[in-house]
Structure formats: structure tokens, C-alpha cells
Design an enzyme around this catalytic site. Structure first.
Site, short mmCIF file in Angstrom:
data_model
loop_
_atom_site.label_atom_id
_atom_site.label_comp_id
_atom_site.label_asym_id
_atom_site.label_seq_id
_atom_site.Cartn_x
_atom_site.Cartn_y
_atom_site.Cartn_z
N ASP A 50 0.86 -1.18 0.00
CA ASP A 50 0.00 0.00 0.00
C ASP A 50 0.90 1.23 0.00
OD1 ASP A 50 -2.09 1.72 0.18
OD2 ASP A 50 -2.79 1.08 2.14
N ASP A 73 -7.57 -7.85 0.56
CA ASP A 73 -6.73 -7.89 1.76
C ASP A 73 -7.57 -7.41 2.92
OD1 ASP A 73 -5.61 -5.09 3.04
OD2 ASP A 73 -6.36 -4.84 1.00
#
Length: 361
Positions: free
Chosen positions: A89, A262
Site C-alpha cells: 500500500d 486484503d
């Protein structure tokens, strides 16, 4: 990066994503290893559970241990001894989570480090540089996560800023052979989501993620935006729903054509003594399990269910033994990986709708 779609069942898709460090069967769930570790589990255990890709966090790894440490090891894979693909991320969501501690400008985000109080400045260019050092197989653009709730003008300004940052991320990523994913923003407004998709498509990315969900909005709002947004994403690119979610959320999202997921829930809930089972969620702290000699899930073949009873796991949870968190995490991640395997098989067999109906009860 290569993404190949093998078959679909209505909107549900079955594919294979090939990256620098290996191949991922989709739909796929990525265990979250924020600091370069999935809490309590070794890389070998993750592979045994069936995990093919894990998620790391640019923001946290940048602050601690720092890029010089990871660079000295030759990248994040060697640092954490994981030889499969890694998605990182960009840090946008973590900066959003700082709330009043951060100041957003056109250039980037200035904030106080939650580690030592130092002043930090994170920009699209810096996020791309960090992820290049990490050698992430999938790099996420730097974006602003639109908060909830906000009025349409604030959501539009945030979405437009994210698009400008997406262009800068793409330019800064030049020369990096790894994949770069764009992130759709726009809050709870369909028209803004449409414009975000169009803008990202014009820039061009290897895959597309849906961001700004699971940030406090009601479940029905999340489903409304997901069902509107997902079908509009490019058919030939992988689609990633960020930070979602429960097993039920995942099944519903696969129905909408999502390929990647996720979420911290399986490991966070494991540490709190919540187990996902074929019969629903089992809350181990409940005194009803003190004398229960049955396995956590009669239909599960994970290490925990093959060797331990509910009574033992109840005891570990009550006494705070770290083994309890490990055994619970092994079970929950096994449950999630088996769920994804069952989803893939159902799509291949053209039986996904029936599977989804059975799963939802």
C-alpha cells in the site's frame, strides 16, 4: 506483469496473475504483513496455508525499520524471507488515519511521525521511491483516502487531488519493471467514482483498485458503491478491493467481479479469540467452551483443528498465552485461503451462484 482470465461465471472471474516473484491464482486473498510480518506467523507457515501473495505497508516500513535497513538486505523479500509476490500500500490510508496530525497540500502530506515525532513529508514521488527500494511486485499509487461522511464538494476535491497524484505516481514509477495499480476514489458518490475511473483509465495502469470503502460507512452503502464501480473497471486488468473484508463481503465482491482482497480481520480477530468456522464465528472467551473437547471446526483440516480442542484454545485465550494467538491465526488464515480455493473451484465449475447462495445461508 501478466493477467490471464481463464473463465467467468456471470460477473465472477477466475484468473492467473503473473508477477516478478511468482504466480497468483485469482480470486486471491492477501494476508496483511504491515511491518514486514504477518503477526505471529512465519513465511513457511504462510506458504503452507496456501498464501501466494502478502501485503506490506509503505508508510510503516519507511518509518520503521527505515529504507536503509531494507535496502541493505536487497529489498523487502530478502529482509522478511518471503520469496513470493508482495503488494505494498502506498501509505495514503495510513496518512488518512492520522487525522488532525497531518496537513495535506497539492505537493503531498506533512505529518508528525507516530514513532518519534519527527516531521515527515510524503509525496507521490517519495512513495514511488520507497516502493522501488522495497521492490514491491505490485506498487500502489499515492492517493488521498476520502473520509466518511463528507459532502460532495469535499469528496470531489479529494478525488481530483488523487487523480493528479496518480499522474505524478505514474511518472515517478517510470523505469520500474514492477506493476503499478491505480486507486478509484470518490466517496459515496457514483458520479465521482465514474469520473475517477475515467481519469485513471486515461492515465493507464496495470491494475485497478477500489479505495475509500470500509472507512466507517454502513454495509449497504459499501455494497452500493461496489456494485456500481466494479463492473466499470477494465475487463482485462486485475481488480482489487482494498481493506475488505469479512468472508461474506468477499463472496459478495467476487460476485461483482473483484479479483483481489486484503484485510486484517482474520489475524486481528484471531488475537481476540474469534475463529471463522463452517458454522459461523466461534468466540473462544465464552465460558461455554471451557469443557468442550471438540475441535474448533469439525470440517477444517488445519493444524489447529487437527491437534487442539476448543477447551484448550479457550484456556489459552483466557490466560493470554501467545500460542493461542498463533493457533487462532493459523486457523483463520487457513479458513480464508480455503474459502478462496472453494470460490475458484466454483467459478471453474460454473457453480458460483449456487456456492454464494449456500454460503450466505
Amino acid at each position: 506483469m501478466k493477467f490471464q482470465l481463464h473463465c467467468h461465471d456471470h460477473h465472477a472471474r477466475r484468473g492467473t496473475l503473473t508477477l516478478a516473484h511468482g504466480m497468483i491464482e485469482t480470486p486471491a486473498f492477501m494476508p496483511v504483513g504491515t511491518y514486514g510480518a504477518v503477526k505471529g506467523l512465519s513465511p513457511d507457515e504462510l506458504q503452507t496455508l496456501g498464501a501466494e501473495i502478502i501485503l506490506g505497508n509503505t508508510f510503516h516500513l519507511w518509518l520503521r525499520p527505515g529504507l536503509e535497513v531494507i535496502e541493505a538486505h536487497g529489498g523487502l523479500h530478502r529482509f522478511m524471507h518471503w520469496d513470493g509476490p508482495i503488494l505494498t500500500d502506498s501509505g495514503g490510508f495510513q496518512v488518512f488515519s492520522l487525522g488532525a496530525l497531518r496537513k495535506i497540500s497539492e505537493e503531498g502530506v506533512r505529518f508528525r511521525s507516530p514513532v518519534n515525532g519527527d516531521t515527515c513529508f510524503l509525496t507521490p514521488e517519495e512513495s514511488m521511491r520507497i516502493q522501488r527500494v522495497l521492490n514491491s511486485d505490485i506498487v500502489m499509487i499515492f492517493d488521498e483516502c476520502t473520509p466518511y461522511p463528507v459532502d460532495m464538494q469535499i469528496a470531489e476535491d479529494s478525488m481530483q487531488l488523487s487523480l493528479r497524484w496518480a499522474e505524478r505516481s505514474k511518472a515517478a514509477h517510470a523505469g520500474n519493471p514492477n506493476a503499478l495499480f491505480g486507486i478509484v476514489q470518490g466517496g459515496m458518490y457514483e458520479s465521482l467514482r465514474d469520473r475517477s475511473i475515467a481519469g485513471l483509465y486515461n492515465i493507464g495502469f496495470d491494475g485497478y483498485a477500489i479505495g475509500g470503502l470500509s472507512v466507517g460507512e454502513p454495509k449497504l452503502e459499501m455494497q452500493r458503491i461496489l456494485s456500481h464501480t466494479a463492473p466499470q473497471l477494465p475487463v482485462d486488468k486485475p481488480r482489487y478491493l482494498m481493506g475488505v473484508g469479512t468472508p461474506e463481503d468477499i463472496v459478495r465482491a467476487v460476485e461483482q467481479g473483484i479479483d483481489m482482497f486484503d484485510c486484517v480481520l482474520p489475524t486481528r480477530n484471531a488475537r481476540n479469540g474469534w475463529l471463522y468456522t463452517s458454522q459461523g464465528v466461534l468466540k473462544l472467551r465464552n465460558s461455554r467452551y471451557r469443557l468442550d473437547t471438540s475441535p474448533p471446526d469439525e470440517n477444517c483440516d488445519c493444524y489447529t483443528c487437527r491437534h487442539f480442542t476448543r477447551a484448550y484454545l479457550h484456556h489459552l485465550q483466557r490466560t493470554g498465552e501467545m500460542l493461542g494467538a498463533r493457533l487462532n491465526s493459523l486457523h483463520n488464515l487457513h479458513y480464508y485461503q480455503r474459502l478462496m480455493s472453494d470460490i475458484r473451484k466454483a467459478i471453474e465449475a460454473g457453480q458460483f451462484e449456487q456456492f454464494a447462495c449456500r454460503f450466505s445461508g
